[in-house]
Scaffold this motif. Structure first.
Motif, PDB file in Angstrom:
ATOM      1  N   GLY A 179      -9.935   9.330   2.094  1.00 38.59           N
ATOM      2  CA  GLY A 179      -8.684   8.544   2.575  1.00 38.59           C
ATOM      3  C   GLY A 179      -7.737   9.766   2.463  1.00 38.59           C
ATOM      4  N   GLY A 180      -6.411   9.578   3.121  1.00 36.99           N
ATOM      5  CA  GLY A 180      -5.594  10.639   3.029  1.00 36.99           C
ATOM      6  C   GLY A 180      -4.261  10.195   3.440  1.00 36.99           C
ATOM      7  N   ALA A 181      -3.604  11.122   4.267  1.00 36.73           N
ATOM      8  CA  ALA A 181      -2.290  10.944   4.829  1.00 36.73           C
ATOM      9  C   ALA A 181      -2.376  10.044   6.119  1.00 36.73           C
ATOM     10  CB  ALA A 181      -1.738  12.388   5.455  1.00 36.73           C
ATOM     11  N   THR A 182      -3.583   9.670   6.461  1.00 36.02           N
ATOM     12  CA  THR A 182      -3.532   8.614   7.480  1.00 36.02           C
ATOM     13  C   THR A 182      -3.742   7.355   6.858  1.00 36.02           C
ATOM     14  OG1 THR A 182      -5.775   9.087   7.650  1.00 36.02           O
ATOM     15  CG2 THR A 182      -4.522  10.455   9.186  1.00 36.02           C
ATOM     16  N   ARG A 183      -3.868   6.187   7.570  1.00 30.39           N
ATOM     17  CA  ARG A 183      -4.172   4.968   7.076  1.00 30.39           C
ATOM     18  C   ARG A 183      -5.372   4.383   7.123  1.00 30.39           C
ATOM     19  NH1 ARG A 183       1.454   2.425   6.895  1.00 30.39           N
ATOM     20  NH2 ARG A 183       2.927   3.896   7.397  1.00 30.39           N
ATOM     21  N   PHE A 184      -6.445   5.066   7.158  1.00 32.50           N
ATOM     22  CA  PHE A 184      -7.774   4.784   7.041  1.00 32.50           C
ATOM     23  C   PHE A 184      -8.650   5.265   5.834  1.00 32.50           C
ATOM     24  CE2 PHE A 184      -9.723   8.265   8.395  1.00 32.50           C
ATOM     25  CZ  PHE A 184      -8.904   9.216   9.383  1.00 32.50           C
ATOM     26  N   VAL A 185      -9.488   4.426   5.549  1.00 32.49           N
ATOM     27  CA  VAL A 185     -10.461   5.008   4.512  1.00 32.49           C
ATOM     28  C   VAL A 185     -11.872   4.929   5.374  1.00 32.49           C
ATOM     29  CG1 VAL A 185     -11.562   4.498   2.275  1.00 32.49           C
ATOM     30  CG2 VAL A 185      -9.230   3.801   2.678  1.00 32.49           C
ATOM     31  N   PRO A 209      -9.749   4.038  14.088  1.00 36.05           N
ATOM     32  CA  PRO A 209     -10.184   3.132  13.170  1.00 36.05           C
ATOM     33  C   PRO A 209      -9.060   2.312  12.833  1.00 36.05           C
ATOM     34  CG  PRO A 209      -9.990   5.285  12.004  1.00 36.05           C
ATOM     35  CD  PRO A 209      -9.846   5.458  13.334  1.00 36.05           C
ATOM     36  N   ALA A 210      -9.304   0.869  12.618  1.00 35.29           N
ATOM     37  CA  ALA A 210      -8.233   0.134  12.055  1.00 35.29           C
ATOM     38  C   ALA A 210      -7.478   0.514  10.850  1.00 35.29           C
ATOM     39  CB  ALA A 210      -8.869  -1.262  11.902  1.00 35.29           C
ATOM     40  N   ALA A 211      -6.294   0.606  10.867  1.00 34.86           N
ATOM     41  CA  ALA A 211      -5.462   1.094   9.821  1.00 34.86           C
ATOM     42  C   ALA A 211      -5.292   0.320   8.661  1.00 34.86           C
ATOM     43  CB  ALA A 211      -4.127   1.758  10.475  1.00 34.86           C
ATOM     44  N   HIS A 212      -4.964   0.877   7.462  1.00 31.84           N
ATOM     45  CA  HIS A 212      -4.400  -0.109   6.443  1.00 31.84           C
ATOM     46  C   HIS A 212      -2.971  -0.302   6.489  1.00 31.84           C
ATOM     47  CE1 HIS A 212      -8.048   0.157   3.739  1.00 31.84           C
ATOM     48  NE2 HIS A 212      -8.486   1.045   4.821  1.00 31.84           N
ATOM     49  N   ARG A 213      -2.407  -1.035   5.960  1.00 32.89           N
ATOM     50  CA  ARG A 213      -1.056  -1.399   5.966  1.00 32.89           C
ATOM     51  C   ARG A 213      -0.215  -0.088   5.333  1.00 32.89           C
ATOM     52  NH1 ARG A 213       2.668  -4.475   2.577  1.00 32.89           N
ATOM     53  NH2 ARG A 213       0.749  -4.691   1.143  1.00 32.89           N
ATOM     54  N   LEU A 214      -0.732   0.232   4.369  1.00 33.07           N
ATOM     55  CA  LEU A 214      -0.049   1.444   3.479  1.00 33.07           C
ATOM     56  C   LEU A 214      -0.786   2.896   3.389  1.00 33.07           C
ATOM     57  CD1 LEU A 214       0.975  -0.496   0.471  1.00 33.07           C
ATOM     58  CD2 LEU A 214       2.335  -0.437   2.411  1.00 33.07           C
ATOM     59  N   VAL A 215      -0.235   3.916   3.568  1.00 29.60           N
ATOM     60  CA  VAL A 215      -0.835   5.169   3.163  1.00 29.60           C
ATOM     61  C   VAL A 215      -1.569   5.327   1.996  1.00 29.60           C
ATOM     62  CG1 VAL A 215      -0.535   7.625   3.334  1.00 29.60           C
ATOM     63  CG2 VAL A 215       0.957   6.377   4.656  1.00 29.60           C
ATOM     64  N   VAL A 216      -2.980   5.765   2.264  1.00 32.81           N
ATOM     65  CA  VAL A 216      -3.877   5.915   1.025  1.00 32.81           C
ATOM     66  C   VAL A 216      -3.625   6.790   0.216  1.00 32.81           C
ATOM     67  CG1 VAL A 216      -6.144   6.066   0.154  1.00 32.81           C
ATOM     68  CG2 VAL A 216      -5.856   5.019   2.169  1.00 32.81           C
ATOM     69  N   THR A 217      -3.040   6.588  -1.093  1.00 32.22           N
ATOM     70  CA  THR A 217      -2.584   7.768  -2.155  1.00 32.22           C
ATOM     71  C   THR A 217      -3.664   8.218  -3.198  1.00 32.22           C
ATOM     72  OG1 THR A 217      -1.316   6.122  -3.373  1.00 32.22           O
ATOM     73  CG2 THR A 217      -0.177   7.408  -1.711  1.00 32.22           C
ATOM     74  N   CYS A 218      -4.450   7.324  -3.204  1.00 31.58           N
ATOM     75  CA  CYS A 218      -5.577   7.658  -4.337  1.00 31.58           C
ATOM     76  C   CYS A 218      -6.819   6.605  -3.951  1.00 31.58           C
ATOM     77  CB  CYS A 218      -4.993   7.311  -5.875  1.00 31.58           C
ATOM     78  SG  CYS A 218      -4.137   5.782  -5.945  1.00 31.58           S
ATOM     79  N   LEU A 219      -8.096   7.322  -4.595  1.00 28.95           N
ATOM     80  CA  LEU A 219      -9.095   6.581  -4.489  1.00 28.95           C
ATOM     81  C   LEU A 219     -10.030   6.759  -6.025  1.00 28.95           C
ATOM     82  CD1 LEU A 219     -10.801   8.126  -1.351  1.00 28.95           C
ATOM     83  CD2 LEU A 219      -9.887   5.987  -1.605  1.00 28.95           C
ATOM     84  N   ALA A 220     -10.756   5.587  -6.405  1.00 30.89           N
ATOM     85  CA  ALA A 220     -11.597   5.779  -7.585  1.00 30.89           C
ATOM     86  C   ALA A 220     -12.733   4.846  -7.392  1.00 30.89           C
ATOM     87  CB  ALA A 220     -10.800   5.315  -8.716  1.00 30.89           C
ATOM     88  N   SER A 221     -13.777   5.066  -8.180  1.00 27.44           N
ATOM     89  CA  SER A 221     -14.896   4.302  -8.103  1.00 27.44           C
ATOM     90  C   SER A 221     -15.359   4.050  -9.505  1.00 27.44           C
ATOM     91  CB  SER A 221     -16.082   4.804  -7.023  1.00 27.44           C
ATOM     92  OG  SER A 221     -16.488   5.993  -7.711  1.00 27.44           O
ATOM     93  N   SER A 222     -16.263   2.810  -9.742  1.00 28.03           N
ATOM     94  CA  SER A 222     -16.920   2.546 -10.586  1.00 28.03           C
ATOM     95  C   SER A 222     -18.397   1.638 -10.321  1.00 28.03           C
ATOM     96  CB  SER A 222     -16.052   1.597 -11.595  1.00 28.03           C
ATOM     97  OG  SER A 222     -15.866   0.333 -10.917  1.00 28.03           O
ATOM     98  N   PRO A 223     -18.888   1.727 -11.143  1.00 32.03           N
ATOM     99  CA  PRO A 223     -20.370   1.043 -10.748  1.00 32.03           C
ATOM    100  C   PRO A 223     -19.942  -0.361 -10.424  1.00 32.03           C
ATOM    101  CG  PRO A 223     -20.626   1.902 -12.898  1.00 32.03           C
ATOM    102  CD  PRO A 223     -19.169   2.265 -12.727  1.00 32.03           C
ATOM    103  N   GLY A 224     -20.374  -0.564  -9.067  1.00 28.47           N
ATOM    104  CA  GLY A 224     -19.972  -1.917  -8.053  1.00 28.47           C
ATOM    105  C   GLY A 224     -18.818  -1.868  -7.374  1.00 28.47           C
ATOM    106  N   SER A 225     -17.823  -1.090  -7.745  1.00 33.93           N
ATOM    107  CA  SER A 225     -16.504  -0.939  -6.910  1.00 33.93           C
ATOM    108  C   SER A 225     -15.882   0.069  -6.437  1.00 33.93           C
ATOM    109  CB  SER A 225     -15.553  -1.607  -7.825  1.00 33.93           C
ATOM    110  OG  SER A 225     -15.763  -3.212  -8.223  1.00 33.93           O
TER     111      SER A 225
END
Length: 133
Positions: free
Chosen positions: A18-24, A56-72
């Motif tokens: 994800g990034g400066a655009t509003r999709f992931v 793609p369908a856009a998120h409401r807010l610009v994506v500024t960070c991502l993280a993952s854990s087992p299951g999420s």
């Protein structure tokens, strides 16, 4: 992928971005060795490939960070002029939206912990989020 993209490994060769655009999106290798691109649906439906030329369908807010854990998978976003933000939690396997948490400030980093996440905001504060499974 946008030049300012954030990348997060999801296991099994999958990578979320994800990034400066509003999709992931998520890149996934197929058994044939081809990279398949799917975009997450901000309304919570299953991820899907966009048709050629389709945005793609856009998120409401610009994506500024991502993280993952087992299951999420966690995506954080915000709009600085409005001073608000949100954290979205997705199920890691199906990539369906589990929940959206409104934040008083835009997040700039997410660190998952058992049962929740630490969220660093744009003003340097840390919010501790707990999730009900």
């Amino acid at each position: 992928i946008p030049a300012s993209a954030h990348l997060e490994p999801l296991g099994e060769g999958r990578v979320a971005f994800g990034g400066a655009t509003r999709f992931v999106g998520v890149l996934r290798p197929t058994p044939e060795g081809i990279l398949e691109l799917r975009f997450l649906d901000p309304s919570g439906g299953p991820p899907r490939a966009a048709a050629p030329g389709e945005r793609p369908a856009a998120h409401r807010l610009v994506v500024t960070c991502l993280a993952s854990s087992p299951g999420s998978l966690y995506t954080g976003g915000g709009l600085l002029p409005e001073g608000r933000g949100e954290l979205r939690r997705w199920e890691a396997e199906s990539l369906r939206l589990i929940e959206v948490v409104e934040l008083s400030l835009p997040p700039i980093a997410i660190a998952p912990h058992p049962g929740g996440a630490f969220v660093l905001t744009s003003e340097g504060t840390v919010q501790v989020l707990q999730f009900v499974e």
